[in-house]
Design a protein around this motif. Structure first.
Motif, PDB file in Angstrom:
ATOM      1  N   ALA A  74       0.821  -1.209   0.000  1.00 54.42           N
ATOM      2  CA  ALA A  74       0.000   0.000   0.000  1.00 54.42           C
ATOM      3  C   ALA A  74       0.856   1.261   0.000  1.00 54.42           C
ATOM      4  O   ALA A  74       0.605   2.202  -0.767  1.00 54.42           O
ATOM      5  CB  ALA A  74      -0.934  -0.009   1.214  1.00 54.42           C
ATOM      6  N   VAL A  75       1.882   1.286   0.856  1.00 55.75           N
ATOM      7  CA  VAL A  75       2.747   2.468   0.939  1.00 55.75           C
ATOM      8  C   VAL A  75       3.510   2.669  -0.363  1.00 55.75           C
ATOM      9  O   VAL A  75       3.622   3.796  -0.876  1.00 55.75           O
ATOM     10  CB  VAL A  75       3.716   2.334   2.131  1.00 55.75           C
ATOM     11  CG1 VAL A  75       4.754   3.452   2.109  1.00 55.75           C
ATOM     12  CG2 VAL A  75       2.952   2.346   3.447  1.00 55.75           C
ATOM     13  N   ALA A  76       4.034   1.575  -0.926  1.00 54.65           N
ATOM     14  CA  ALA A  76       4.807   1.677  -2.168  1.00 54.65           C
ATOM     15  C   ALA A  76       3.945   2.182  -3.319  1.00 54.65           C
ATOM     16  O   ALA A  76       4.375   3.041  -4.106  1.00 54.65           O
ATOM     17  CB  ALA A  76       5.407   0.312  -2.512  1.00 54.65           C
ATOM     18  N   VAL A  77       2.724   1.677  -3.439  1.00 50.85           N
ATOM     19  CA  VAL A  77       1.828   2.114  -4.522  1.00 50.85           C
ATOM     20  C   VAL A  77       1.466   3.586  -4.349  1.00 50.85           C
ATOM     21  O   VAL A  77       1.492   4.365  -5.319  1.00 50.85           O
ATOM     22  CB  VAL A  77       0.559   1.237  -4.551  1.00 50.85           C
ATOM     23  CG1 VAL A  77      -0.494   1.851  -5.486  1.00 50.85           C
ATOM     24  CG2 VAL A  77       0.901  -0.168  -5.009  1.00 50.85           C
ATOM     25  N   ALA A  78       1.133   3.977  -3.126  1.00 54.47           N
ATOM     26  CA  ALA A  78       0.759   5.374  -2.879  1.00 54.47           C
ATOM     27  C   ALA A  78       1.919   6.318  -3.188  1.00 54.47           C
ATOM     28  O   ALA A  78       1.731   7.367  -3.833  1.00 54.47           O
ATOM     29  CB  ALA A  78       0.301   5.532  -1.430  1.00 54.47           C
ATOM     30  N   MET A  79       3.120   5.973  -2.756  1.00 60.77           N
ATOM     31  CA  MET A  79       4.285   6.820  -3.002  1.00 60.77           C
ATOM     32  C   MET A  79       4.615   6.900  -4.486  1.00 60.77           C
ATOM     33  O   MET A  79       4.883   7.984  -5.023  1.00 60.77           O
ATOM     34  CB  MET A  79       5.484   6.270  -2.219  1.00 60.77           C
ATOM     35  CG  MET A  79       5.338   6.345  -0.707  1.00 60.77           C
ATOM     36  SD  MET A  79       5.318   8.054  -0.096  1.00 60.77           S
ATOM     37  CE  MET A  79       7.001   8.553  -0.443  1.00 60.77           C
ATOM     38  N   GLN A  80       4.572   5.754  -5.155  1.00 62.35           N
ATOM     39  CA  GLN A  80       4.883   5.746  -6.588  1.00 62.35           C
ATOM     40  C   GLN A  80       3.856   6.562  -7.375  1.00 62.35           C
ATOM     41  O   GLN A  80       4.208   7.279  -8.312  1.00 62.35           O
ATOM     42  CB  GLN A  80       4.909   4.303  -7.100  1.00 62.35           C
ATOM     43  CG  GLN A  80       5.260   4.162  -8.580  1.00 62.35           C
ATOM     44  CD  GLN A  80       6.668   4.644  -8.879  1.00 62.35           C
ATOM     45  OE1 GLN A  80       7.568   4.468  -8.060  1.00 62.35           O
ATOM     46  NE2 GLN A  80       6.858   5.249 -10.033  1.00 62.35           N
ATOM     47  N   PHE A  81       2.588   6.469  -6.979  1.00 62.12           N
ATOM     48  CA  PHE A  81       1.548   7.230  -7.681  1.00 62.12           C
ATOM     49  C   PHE A  81       1.767   8.729  -7.500  1.00 62.12           C
ATOM     50  O   PHE A  81       1.628   9.506  -8.454  1.00 62.12           O
ATOM     51  CB  PHE A  81       0.170   6.830  -7.162  1.00 62.12           C
ATOM     52  CG  PHE A  81      -0.960   7.574  -7.809  1.00 62.12           C
ATOM     53  CD1 PHE A  81      -1.445   7.194  -9.052  1.00 62.12           C
ATOM     54  CD2 PHE A  81      -1.525   8.679  -7.183  1.00 62.12           C
ATOM     55  CE1 PHE A  81      -2.483   7.897  -9.657  1.00 62.12           C
ATOM     56  CE2 PHE A  81      -2.556   9.384  -7.787  1.00 62.12           C
ATOM     57  CZ  PHE A  81      -3.035   8.984  -9.027  1.00 62.12           C
ATOM     58  N   LEU A 120      -5.276   3.145  -7.605  1.00 62.87           N
ATOM     59  CA  LEU A 120      -3.982   3.779  -7.885  1.00 62.87           C
ATOM     60  C   LEU A 120      -3.068   2.815  -8.640  1.00 62.87           C
ATOM     61  O   LEU A 120      -2.365   3.216  -9.578  1.00 62.87           O
ATOM     62  CB  LEU A 120      -3.311   4.213  -6.580  1.00 62.87           C
ATOM     63  CG  LEU A 120      -4.041   5.239  -5.713  1.00 62.87           C
ATOM     64  CD1 LEU A 120      -3.207   5.579  -4.484  1.00 62.87           C
ATOM     65  CD2 LEU A 120      -4.365   6.499  -6.501  1.00 62.87           C
ATOM     66  N   PHE A 121      -3.087   1.560  -8.219  1.00 67.69           N
ATOM     67  CA  PHE A 121      -2.236   0.550  -8.862  1.00 67.69           C
ATOM     68  C   PHE A 121      -2.604   0.369 -10.334  1.00 67.69           C
ATOM     69  O   PHE A 121      -1.740   0.104 -11.178  1.00 67.69           O
ATOM     70  CB  PHE A 121      -2.367  -0.775  -8.102  1.00 67.69           C
ATOM     71  CG  PHE A 121      -1.355  -1.814  -8.494  1.00 67.69           C
ATOM     72  CD1 PHE A 121      -0.003  -1.522  -8.474  1.00 67.69           C
ATOM     73  CD2 PHE A 121      -1.748  -3.089  -8.851  1.00 67.69           C
ATOM     74  CE1 PHE A 121       0.942  -2.476  -8.818  1.00 67.69           C
ATOM     75  CE2 PHE A 121      -0.822  -4.054  -9.193  1.00 67.69           C
ATOM     76  CZ  PHE A 121       0.533  -3.745  -9.181  1.00 67.69           C
ATOM     77  N   SER A 122      -3.890   0.520 -10.644  1.00 65.18           N
ATOM     78  CA  SER A 122      -4.335   0.383 -12.038  1.00 65.18           C
ATOM     79  C   SER A 122      -3.758   1.475 -12.925  1.00 65.18           C
ATOM     80  O   SER A 122      -3.674   1.312 -14.146  1.00 65.18           O
ATOM     81  CB  SER A 122      -5.865   0.408 -12.107  1.00 65.18           C
ATOM     82  OG  SER A 122      -6.372   1.696 -11.760  1.00 65.18           O
TER      83      SER A 122
END
Length: 410
Positions: A37-44, A103-105
């Motif tokens: 979750a943290v990685a996806v949010a930061m990358q987005f 976000l991942f999408s």
């Protein structure tokens, strides 16, 4: 932050780790979900991509059932908030995972299909391990007593740390995966897919979770009508073969026919035992649920007060039964939502399920539909969204299927 090319290389391993996490210690799964979750949010955030307002609102709506627990917090007496805080912690994935997957999408278009084999492998490995260890314990202790169905299920949960009903859901889902994508996974070795399905079916029949058995029957009926591309005569032969096999299994395996006999004894009202016959206990639980629903059908009781009322009911019932009955929740997710949050909570829960069913049909995602059938049936017998193994199973896969398209038709 990570480049797009690197992300596409990492994504397959993200899917694999997420799918295998259900069979790891729950603390490991929690840690993996937090990192994801943290990685996806930061990358987005660093990728400067846009999230449309409608996408945000859909994710919010899918996770809105969780917000009811937060709304009820100030209305719960301080002395009763411990249970509510526990539920708020356990159910957090219901709220956050729809946002994470939307976000991942935006970050990846890689398909999740090829990596579902990891879920199947995890299910098979857990089933083999649990049963092998039970057999080893029986042999090593040289027990002269036959293992009854209660002791078998308790031993399986102790060794695998997964409740039999929840593992039954996993088995049904794994079999559904093989029905749909088995030809892709095994190509010219379809016999291997059949062997795995047979082993999973045996594991399911040994545990005999009744809701999972019913769900698998519904999946099989759907697959026979719309999925299996074989002649009508072969479908008839296959159905007869399965019926004969199930009858032989019932005759030969004690733990299986003991579980089935529970249903017969319950129907004939021949067994007043509420400890060793789960059907009688579930009838008592259902009576408690309906008794509370008659008084609190409109506004509900709140999650903490609901459990307090149930505990009081079973405490008093223990005196009539002449033995301690323990403490139970509603064992019905539909009634649990209704009794917790009133009519509004029940309607919201059904509406969220409807959104998922609609998405499954519009995207023609058969596995999505299988997942919803498994969950919808099991909701009648368990509070699936009150345990991590259930709440993550629901929130992860429904969010994944809702926001990440199946993409490849191959």
């Amino acid at each position: 932050m990570t480049s797009d090319s690197t992300i596409q290389k990492i994504v397959p391993w993200i899917y694999r780790l997420l799918f295998i996490s259900f069979f790891l210690p729950m603390k490991w799964q929690t840690g993996m979900l937090i990192v994801f979750a943290v990685a996806v949010a930061m990358q987005f955030l660093f990728s400067q991509r846009n999230l449309h307002k409608n996408e945000f609102l859909v994710a919010l709506l899918l996770g809105s059932g969780y917000l009811l627990y937060l709304v009820w917090l100030p209305m719960t007496p301080a002395i009763s908030r411990t249970e509510l805080f526990s539920l708020i912690e356990r159910k957090f994935s219901l709220f956050i995972l729809p946002f994470i997957f939307v976000l991942f999408s935006k970050l990846s278009s890689s398909s999740w299909k090829p990596h579902l084999s990891w879920f199947v492998g995890g299910t098979l490995a857990t089933a083999l391990y649990g049963n092998a260890m039970i057999l080893y314990e029986q042999v090593s202790t040289k027990s002269s007593f036959a293992l009854n169905h209660v002791a078998y299920r308790v031993a399986f949960e102790r060794l695998t740390h997964i409740h039999p009903t929840y593992f039954g859901m996993y088995i049904c889902f794994a079999i559904g995966i093989l029905w749909i994508y088995g030809a892709y996974f095994f190509k010219h070795r379809l016999w291997l897919s059949i062997v795995i399905q047979l082993l999973l079916l045996i594991a399911l029949l040994l545990l005999m979770p009744k809701a999972a058995i019913l769900a698998l029957c519904l999946l099989f009926a759907y697959a026979m009508l719309f999925l299996f591309k074989i002649s009508r005569s072969k479908k008839i032969y296959l159905s007869l073969l399965l019926i004969c096999g199930l009858c032989l299994f019932y005759i030969a395996i004690p733990v299986a026919h003991q579980r089935i006999d529970e249903v017969f004894f319950f129907a004939e009202n021949n067994s007043p035992d509420v400890i060793n016959n789960s059907m009688n206990m579930r009838r008592l639980i259902f009576q408690a649920d309906l008794s509370l629903l008659q008084k609190h059908w409109l506004l509900g009781l709140g999650p903490s007060q609901l459990q307090e009322q149930l505990n009081l009911f079973f405490y008093l019932s223990s005196f009539y039964a002449g033995q301690a009955l323990g403490s139970y929740n509603t064992h019905n997710e539909y009634l649990n939502q209704w009794l917790s949050f009133g009519l509004i909570g029940a309607i919201l829960f059904i509406f969220i399920l409807f959104m998922h069913y609609r998405k499954a049909f519009t995207t023609k995602n058969t596995l999505y539909l299988f997942l919803l059938i498994i969950l919808s049936v099991t909701f009648f017998t368990e509070n699936i969204l009150s345990r991590q193994h259930g709440v993550v199973f629901f929130s992860l896969f429904t969010s994944l299927f809702f926001f990440i398209p199946a993409i490849s038709k191959k």
